[in-house]
Design an enzyme around this catalytic site. Structure first.
Site, short mmCIF file in Angstrom:
data_model
loop_
_atom_site.label_atom_id
_atom_site.label_comp_id
_atom_site.label_asym_id
_atom_site.label_seq_id
_atom_site.Cartn_x
_atom_site.Cartn_y
_atom_site.Cartn_z
N ASP A 32 44.56 33.68 41.86
CA ASP A 32 43.51 33.21 40.94
C ASP A 32 42.36 32.65 41.76
O ASP A 32 42.58 31.90 42.72
CB ASP A 32 44.12 32.13 40.02
CG ASP A 32 43.23 31.81 38.83
OD1 ASP A 32 42.04 31.47 39.04
OD2 ASP A 32 43.71 31.89 37.69
N GLN A 95 42.74 30.96 26.22
CA GLN A 95 42.58 32.25 26.90
C GLN A 95 41.09 32.55 27.08
O GLN A 95 40.31 32.44 26.13
CB GLN A 95 43.24 33.37 26.08
CG GLN A 95 43.24 34.72 26.80
CD GLN A 95 43.97 35.81 26.04
OE1 GLN A 95 44.35 35.65 24.88
NE2 GLN A 95 44.16 36.94 26.69
N HIS A 101 47.70 38.18 30.91
CA HIS A 101 48.06 37.75 32.27
C HIS A 101 48.99 36.55 32.18
O HIS A 101 48.88 35.73 31.27
CB HIS A 101 46.83 37.41 33.10
CG HIS A 101 45.88 36.47 32.42
ND1 HIS A 101 45.00 36.89 31.45
CD2 HIS A 101 45.68 35.14 32.57
CE1 HIS A 101 44.30 35.85 31.02
NE2 HIS A 101 44.69 34.77 31.68
P1 AMP Z 1 43.02 32.23 30.99
O1 AMP Z 1 42.18 31.01 30.74
O2 AMP Z 1 44.46 32.05 30.73
O3 AMP Z 1 42.43 33.45 30.30
O4 AMP Z 1 42.93 32.46 32.56
C1 AMP Z 1 41.95 33.19 33.20
C2 AMP Z 1 42.12 32.93 34.67
O5 AMP Z 1 41.52 33.98 35.38
C3 AMP Z 1 41.46 31.63 35.17
O6 AMP Z 1 42.45 30.82 35.81
C4 AMP Z 1 40.39 32.12 36.15
O7 AMP Z 1 40.26 31.26 37.26
C5 AMP Z 1 40.92 33.48 36.55
N1 AMP Z 1 39.93 34.47 36.94
C6 AMP Z 1 38.84 34.85 36.24
N2 AMP Z 1 38.19 35.84 36.89
C7 AMP Z 1 38.91 36.10 38.01
C8 AMP Z 1 38.78 37.02 39.09
N3 AMP Z 1 37.75 37.85 39.15
N4 AMP Z 1 39.70 37.01 40.07
C9 AMP Z 1 40.75 36.14 40.01
N5 AMP Z 1 40.94 35.26 39.02
C10 AMP Z 1 40.03 35.23 38.04
#
Ligand code: AMP
Ligand code: ZN
Length: 136
Positions: A32, A95, A101
């Site tokens: 992440d 989300q 994920h």
């Molecule tokens: P959620 O809030 O459960 O949808 O989690 C989304 C997660 O994706 C967050 O922890 C972000 O830091 C992570 N995230 C968003 N874009 C990227 C990316 N390009 N590469 C890696 N992690 C990401």
């Protein structure tokens, strides 16, 4: 199916580079980019499913197999002393990326994070009403 303009479709399928920890036919596990703790990882299916509701049952089972493999590596190689699995579904639940994920958040003493909730104090009647709604 992949979804146009879905960043996790692109990452999972290697069109956008990522810090990949594990890959097989079905999944990619990445770091992440906004980690809660050291080693915070995301398990991404290569197919597009918005959330748990869209995820096929078999894929849901396979997610846990990958989580189990990664959990052992995190414990043995990062030295974490605990681990949270977090999986958000829907805006209201936090989300932000609408491609399923599973978060894997290694935990360390004094990592400064708190993942939890304020416990409620339901009456027995309320618990029974909920039980009736959900139990078959
Ligand atoms: P959620 O809030 O459960 O949808 O989690 C989304 C997660 O994706 C967050 O922890 C972000 O830091 C992570 N995230 C968003 N874009 C990227 C990316 N390009 N590469 C890696 N992690 C990401
Ligand atoms: Zn997607």
């Amino acid at each position: 199916m992949k979804k146009d303009n879905c960043i996790f479709c692109k990452i999972a399928n290697g069109e956008i580079p990522s810090k990949t920890l594990y890959e097989d036919e079905e999944f990619r596990v990445i770091l992440d980019l906004g980690p809660a703790t050291r080693g915070h990882a995301l398990i991404l299916p290569k197919e597009h499913y918005a959330d748990l509701y869209e995820l096929p049952e078999e894929t849901a089972c396979d997610v846990m197999k990958v989580a189990k493999k990664m959990a052992v590596k995190m414990r043995d190689r990062l030295g974490c002393e605990g681990l949270n699995l977090v999986q958000n579904n829907g805006d209201l639940a936090g989300q932000t990326v609408f491609h399923f994920h599973m978060h894997m958040i290694p935990r360390y003493a004094a990592d400064g994070q708190k993942i939890g909730w304020k416990p409620g104090e339901p009456e027995e009647e309320e618990l029974e009403e909920i039980r009736k709604a959900l139990a078959d």
